[in-house]
Design an enzyme around this catalytic site. Sequence first.
Site: not given
Ligand code: FEO
Length: 400
Positions: A27, A81, A83, A85, A147, A166, A194, A227
Amino acid sequence: MAIFKAVKISESVYWVGAIDWNIREFHGYTTHHGSTYNAYLVLADKPTLIDTVKAPFKDELLQRISSVIDPRDIAYIVSNHTEMDHSGCLPEIIQIVKPEKVFASVMGAKALNQHFTLPQEIVPLKTGDELSLGNKTLAFTETRMLHWPDSMFSYLKEERLLFSQDGFGMHLASEERFSDEVDQGLLDYESATYFANILLPYANLITALLDKVKATGLAIDMIAPDHGPIWRRDLAVILDKYRAWSEQKPTRKAVVLYDTMWHSTERMARAVEEGLREGGARVQLMSMAAFHRSDVAYEILDAGALVVGSPTLNNNIFPTVADVLTYLKGLRPKNLVGAAFGSYGWSGESALQVNDILNEMKIEIAHEPVKCQYVPHEDSLAQCHAMGMKVARRLIEVAG
Ligand code: FEO
């Protein structure tokens, strides 16, 4: 045959995520070294899966789980989370696993139902709630906007292990699962990149969260983000970095970003650069023809000044400069001084327009915009040099 295997990271926890070696766009953020989508399997009386992975990596997740237990033995799924991913394959995983219960924060339960048609209800959790896994216990803390509004941390009490989605993550695809195994220069760079590109807008919330965690005296031996590598021996280092990045205390570093059509704004940028240096600042010069917007975000993280140059094109800011300013404005960097400059042919709006955006970003303007018609000659270059000197003087006043 399961190609992908789980990696044991603590007494009862396995990493069962996926490695995305080739992703380069996230993104708007260029991920130079790919990423991982981490998911974790807690082998308790009630086997529990913490988060899932991006949809195309579902089979990798399932194979890694299968190398330890039958996925259908998973009792609980916790979604930290929403999102995509981390939740992209959640609907399919629920269909396959048929867990007893699926948990998320209050906001997470709502957001998951807005994203997907799920085969079962999500049990909402709030800060302070605990979930017994039989012989283990998970405790939850909502971390709104870190996030997304739905984000939460899960803490495995018996192993003092924090699942931080995140938070404390980085986009880094690697064979290594632990931060102390990764090249430290790369680790520093990717963790800062990041933070700058994902978490910077929420810096004030991070400072408050760090204070809250410190006040609770919560013991943490390991931080397992969604991540990149897992933190175990170097927790104080990353926690200190998060505090410093959140506070964004100004330094003597100045970022000069610009683009150019016929090298006029570029010549102005070089004169600004020299003025800044002579005035006592350290300078990072960035042509938007050579750097990506997320590289600029990384450089801004420890800077005290942002000076922006743009030619005027069709009465407007040059597109690449408008792009990076839009991006930076959204990231809400703090404690910057700045100024604007640019060349033009006949109308000359861009330097003033850039100056307006710097004002909107709450950047302290240290010098009025400098404009130059067509090609900068000695007088225009001297003006740019003087602007650099003046920004540097102000930078030294605020940064010390
Ligand atoms: Fe806010 Fe890794 O997604």
